[in-house]
Design a protein around this motif. Structure first.
Motif, PDB file in Angstrom:
ATOM      1  N   THR A   1      -0.827 -12.970 -15.263  1.00 31.64           N
ATOM      2  CA  THR A   1      -0.858 -13.455 -13.876  1.00 31.64           C
ATOM      3  C   THR A   1      -1.636 -14.760 -13.760  1.00 31.64           C
ATOM      4  O   THR A   1      -1.250 -15.652 -13.001  1.00 31.64           O
ATOM      5  N   THR A   2      -2.704 -14.893 -14.525  1.00 32.23           N
ATOM      6  CA  THR A   2      -3.511 -16.114 -14.477  1.00 32.23           C
ATOM      7  C   THR A   2      -2.721 -17.324 -14.965  1.00 32.23           C
ATOM      8  O   THR A   2      -2.820 -18.410 -14.397  1.00 32.23           O
ATOM      9  N   ASN A   3      -1.934 -17.124 -16.009  1.00 34.25           N
ATOM     10  CA  ASN A   3      -1.192 -18.242 -16.605  1.00 34.25           C
ATOM     11  C   ASN A   3       0.177 -18.479 -15.970  1.00 34.25           C
ATOM     12  O   ASN A   3       0.831 -19.476 -16.295  1.00 34.25           O
ATOM     13  N   ALA A   4       0.594 -17.607 -15.086  1.00 36.62           N
ATOM     14  CA  ALA A   4       1.922 -17.752 -14.475  1.00 36.62           C
ATOM     15  C   ALA A   4       1.959 -18.954 -13.542  1.00 36.62           C
ATOM     16  O   ALA A   4       1.060 -19.163 -12.734  1.00 36.62           O
ATOM     17  N   THR A   5       3.015 -19.732 -13.684  1.00 32.01           N
ATOM     18  CA  THR A   5       3.228 -20.868 -12.779  1.00 32.01           C
ATOM     19  C   THR A   5       4.452 -20.633 -11.889  1.00 32.01           C
ATOM     20  O   THR A   5       4.626 -21.320 -10.897  1.00 32.01           O
ATOM     21  N   ASP A   6       5.260 -19.645 -12.258  1.00 32.80           N
ATOM     22  CA  ASP A   6       6.473 -19.341 -11.507  1.00 32.80           C
ATOM     23  C   ASP A   6       6.765 -17.845 -11.614  1.00 32.80           C
ATOM     24  O   ASP A   6       7.147 -17.363 -12.675  1.00 32.80           O
TER      25      ASP A   6
ATOM     26  N   ILE B   1       5.392  -2.465 -13.026  1.00 32.82           N
ATOM     27  CA  ILE B   1       4.274  -1.872 -13.781  1.00 32.82           C
ATOM     28  C   ILE B   1       3.377  -1.073 -12.843  1.00 32.82           C
ATOM     29  O   ILE B   1       3.015   0.076 -13.136  1.00 32.82           O
ATOM     30  N   ILE B   2       3.027  -1.659 -11.706  1.00 31.87           N
ATOM     31  CA  ILE B   2       2.152  -0.996 -10.741  1.00 31.87           C
ATOM     32  C   ILE B   2       2.842   0.237 -10.149  1.00 31.87           C
ATOM     33  O   ILE B   2       2.273   1.328 -10.096  1.00 31.87           O
TER      34      ILE B   2
ATOM     35  N   PHE C   1      -2.301 -11.640  -4.918  1.00 36.68           N
ATOM     36  CA  PHE C   1      -1.644 -10.363  -4.622  1.00 36.68           C
ATOM     37  C   PHE C   1      -1.548  -9.499  -5.884  1.00 36.68           C
ATOM     38  O   PHE C   1      -1.949  -8.327  -5.881  1.00 36.68           O
ATOM     39  N   PHE C   2      -1.046 -10.064  -6.964  1.00 37.23           N
ATOM     40  CA  PHE C   2      -0.905  -9.275  -8.190  1.00 37.23           C
ATOM     41  C   PHE C   2      -2.260  -8.926  -8.794  1.00 37.23           C
ATOM     42  O   PHE C   2      -2.434  -7.821  -9.320  1.00 37.23           O
ATOM     43  N   ASN C   3      -3.222  -9.825  -8.713  1.00 31.91           N
ATOM     44  CA  ASN C   3      -4.559  -9.481  -9.207  1.00 31.91           C
ATOM     45  C   ASN C   3      -5.150  -8.314  -8.431  1.00 31.91           C
ATOM     46  O   ASN C   3      -5.791  -7.438  -9.011  1.00 31.91           O
TER      47      ASN C   3
END
Length: 147
Positions: free
Chosen positions: A84-89, A115-116, A4-6
């Protein structure tokens, strides 16, 4: 949540890139539009820095030459994708100081969405500023992007 965030950051990247390309083509970009787009870039950098726990590269209302917008925008995007790639939570809480030094806490997902949303808000102001200066604003609605 990552997907979703990507997708949202892809959309944001597309819109900002289109606006940068349009401004580069113009003989004269309205000063207010330069101020607002510089602010979009600065705020994105500041929020990424807050998430990563490092100092921001820019001040909130710092003005950038149009020729530098693309590089700043690319770096903001790269940093957001790294986050976003490194987020786990995405519910993790981030502590940050605002410009006045007050401490706040927000979740990672709220900051990323901000941000968006913040960028969309100011791109709308730029569209109005273009109209006020007899320039045709770009069609940057999300649904047009998804077509």
């Amino acid at each position: 949540m990552k997907v979703f965030f990507n997708q949202l950051f892809d959309y944001n990247f597309y819109c900002n890139k289109k606006l940068i390309e349009e401004c580069i083509k113009l003989d004269k970009v309205p000063e207010k539009s330069i101020m607002l787009f510089s602010h979009i870039l600065n705020a994105h950098n500041i929020w990424n820095a807050r998430i990563l726990g490092k100092p921001a590269d820019y001040k909130v209302w710092q003005i950038h030459p149009i020729k530098n917008w693309g590089d700043i925008h690319y770096e903001n995007q790269r940093s957001s994708f790294e986050i976003t790639t490194n987020a786990t939570d995405f519910e993790i809480r981030i502590d940050f100081d605002n410009e006045e030094g007050r401490l706040f806490t927000s979740t990672l997902q709220d900051i990323l969405f901000h941000i968006i949303n913040h960028s969309t808000h100011h791109r709308s102001q730029i569209a109005m500023n273009f109209r006020d200066n007899e320039l045709e604003p770009l069609s940057l609605d999300y649904i047009f992007y998804k077509r």
